[in-house]
Design an enzyme around this catalytic site. Structure first.
Site, PDB file in Angstrom:
ATOM      1  N   GLU A 200       0.837  -1.217   0.000  1.00 54.13           N
ATOM      2  CA  GLU A 200       0.000   0.000   0.000  1.00 54.13           C
ATOM      3  C   GLU A 200       0.869   1.263   0.000  1.00 54.13           C
ATOM      4  O   GLU A 200       0.723   2.145   0.853  1.00 54.13           O
ATOM      5  CB  GLU A 200      -1.002  -0.022   1.159  1.00 54.13           C
ATOM      6  CG  GLU A 200      -1.983  -1.172   1.035  1.00 54.13           C
ATOM      7  CD  GLU A 200      -3.231  -1.070   1.912  1.00 54.13           C
ATOM      8  OE1 GLU A 200      -3.314  -0.194   2.782  1.00 54.13           O
ATOM      9  OE2 GLU A 200      -4.150  -1.892   1.686  1.00 54.13           O
ATOM     10  N   GLU A 324      -5.063  -8.701  -0.616  1.00 54.96           N
ATOM     11  CA  GLU A 324      -5.934  -8.371   0.525  1.00 54.96           C
ATOM     12  C   GLU A 324      -7.358  -8.272   0.008  1.00 54.96           C
ATOM     13  O   GLU A 324      -7.640  -7.474  -0.892  1.00 54.96           O
ATOM     14  CB  GLU A 324      -5.512  -7.058   1.206  1.00 54.96           C
ATOM     15  CG  GLU A 324      -4.225  -7.199   1.994  1.00 54.96           C
ATOM     16  CD  GLU A 324      -3.882  -5.977   2.845  1.00 54.96           C
ATOM     17  OE1 GLU A 324      -4.808  -5.265   3.300  1.00 54.96           O
ATOM     18  OE2 GLU A 324      -2.679  -5.736   3.048  1.00 54.96           O
TER      19      GLU A 324
END
Ligand code: AHR
Length: 521
Positions: A200, A324
């Site tokens: 991220e 994810e």
């Protein structure tokens, strides 16, 4: 007399039609399966999981330490080990998530008493004593029998630190790193299959722009070597949700494409939105519907990113790594909000089935996926409390679907009725099918409608099967779940509501259920 007979027949026919309409039997629910024309292999790695130093995922959930009264092997809970093995987990991602963006691997090696205690700034501000580190994680993967997926720290780490970690893990040559590893008790290098170049990085991994990340990613990747026969599958940080611009920027630059084998994607279903997340266990049919509507969005999101990848990588050499995904609800009342502990109901089981069917259907591009997270965090497959463990409804879906791992996707065509709530509608059925190396066919189905049994007809074209067996996962209540005092409220049962005749399989799926069928020749 003839006239009376005609009138009587018409009346009978229209009453049959009226009844059928009332029962909604005239809707065509059909899954055509082309059994002799298979598609890509479904990578086993789309059945992967994710473990982060977050809440009680690692500490308590996986790692209890060698002195614990809880039965363990090298400090890792035996009950969890056994459950993960049974589920045939192919790979495990670690140490985060956002935790990976602050993780310095040298804090977690060497004698336990000398390891650095740090603050877990992402998750609850708790003390992290680093008692679970590289050696403990690699032992976990060895005991479970899965591949390691390690997330490197780009956000706050250095190129040298990451390069050293890879050398420490995988090199068999003599070097300061490999000598250190040996001093710490591991003579032989490990194999590491997946290595992420950051997590991220558009957010907790450094708030970078895609252009800047592209440059940084190339720099880090340059120094991630393949040592001693280990071949790293390097995963570049990809987009969040619909951020197609991120994927476009990374993919369009040929220099970038040369530096990774996969690019990640994170997408969570958050009914109610980030500000007003809904409860995992107390919900109505609107929430139930909304969750699945959001789950189905995974298909649209994958298509968006895959279309960009197809433009720059038409031979599909780069994988989309959905590392994810899952439902994200409010934490359980009374638990630490920073620990993301949520219960897991039949709704989550259907969520898992929808996602796994979507990933199967995108087997040409989706090569890895990791549910967040494996124990005690978000949509877990396992929950623990002291020495107790429960397997969640999501666990059972992974176990039922494991038959698709490394099988060949079959071409299917699904036509089905909608599941309607108010003026909103989504397909009532989710499905995929594959054929394994022994020639057995598996069909996985989910009926999203909580109020209605659905019959689906599956004409099987191109091959002949003789026997069928199956399992079903369902429950009386939408919000049924397994808890420590009632661990077996939701679990799969043997299923026989089907009929195979003349190459047509008819399946009666109970309301709100997941069904997996096996067809043998
Ligand atoms: O899974 C929880 C968190 O969600 C992860 O740490 C992070 O990568 C994502 O935002």
């Amino acid at each position: 007399m003839k006239k009376y007979l005609l009138v009587f027949t018409l009346i009978l026919f229209s009453s049959v039609i009226a009844n059928a309409q009332k029962e909604n039997m005239v809707a065509v629910n059909q899954l055509v399966i082309v059994a002799n024309h298979s598609g890509p292999v479904i990578s086993k790695d789309i059945y992967g999981h994710f473990s982060e130093h977050l809440g009680t995922c690692i500490y308590g959930g996986i790692w209890v330490g060698t002195d614990s009264k809880i039965p363990n092997t090298y400090g890792i809970r035996n009950d969890v080990l056994f459950a993960l093995r049974e589920m045939k987990i192919p790979n495990l991602r670690w140490p985060g998530g956002c935790f990976a963006d602050t993780y310095h691997w040298r804090d977690g090696i060497g004698p336990q008493e000398k390891r650095a205690s740090i603050i877990n700034t992402n998750w609850g501000g708790v003390t992290e004593d680093n008692s679970f580190g590289t050696h403990e994680f690699m032992k976990l993967t060895e005991l479970v029998g899965c591949d390691a997926y390690i997330s490197g720290n780009v956000g706050s780490g250095t190129v040298r630190e990451m390069a050293d970690w890879v050398e420490y893990l995988t090199s068999g040559s003599d070097s300061p790193m490999t000598r250190l590893r040996k001093e710490n008790g591991q003579d032989q290098p490990w194999k590491v299959k997946f290595f992420a170049i950051g997590n991220e990085n558009w957010g907790c991994g450094g708030n970078m722009t895609p252009e800047f990340y592209g440059d940084v990613m190339r720099q880090f990747s340059t120094y991630l070597k393949d040592f001693s026969g280990n071949r790293l599958y390097r995963v570049a940080c990809g987009a969040s949700d619909n951020d197609l611009q991120w994927t476009e920027t990374l993919m369009k630059e040929p220099k970038n494409r040369g530096m990774f084998q996969g690019i990640s994607l994170h997408y969570y279903s958050v009914p109610g939105g980030w500000g007003r997340k809904s409860s995992a266990t107390v919900f109505d049919e609107n929430d139930w519907f909304e969750t699945f509507r959001l789950n189905y969005d995974m298909d649209r999101i994958i298509r968006g990113h895959a279309a960009i990848m197809d433009r720059y990588d038409p031979m599909k050499t780069k994988g989309l790594v959905v590392d994810e995904w899952g439902n994200w609800f409010q934490v359980e009342p009374g638990t630490n909000p920073g620990f993301l502990y949520q219960q897991n109901t039949l709704r989550d089981a259907i969520t898992a089935a929808i996602h796994l069917n979507i990933f199967n259907q995108h087997a040409d591009r989706v090569k890895v996926a990791n549910l967040a997270q494996v124990v005690n965090v978000l949509q877990s497959v396992i929950l623990t409390k002291d020495d107790k463990m429960v397997l969640t409804p999501t666990y059972y879906v992974f176990k039922m679907f494991k038959v698709h791992q490394e099988a060949q996707l079959l071409n299917t065509d699904l036509r089905c009725e909608d599941y309607v709530v108010g003026d909103r509608r989504i397909p009532a059925i989710s499905a995929s099918a594959s054929v394994d190396k022994d020639g057995k066919m598996h069909i996985s189905l989910a009926n999203l409608n909580p109020n209605k049994e659905i019959t689906i007809t599956c004409p099987v074209i191109g091959d002949t099967f003789k026997t069928v067996s199956g399992e079903v996962l369902t429950a009386k209540e939408m919000a049924a779940y397994n808890d420590f005092d009632k661990p077996e409220s939701v679990k799969p049962e043997s299923f026989s509501s089907f009929n195979l005749k003349d190459g047509i399989l008819t399946v009666k799926m109970p309301a709100k259920s997941v069904v997996v069928l096996e067809l043998k020749k």
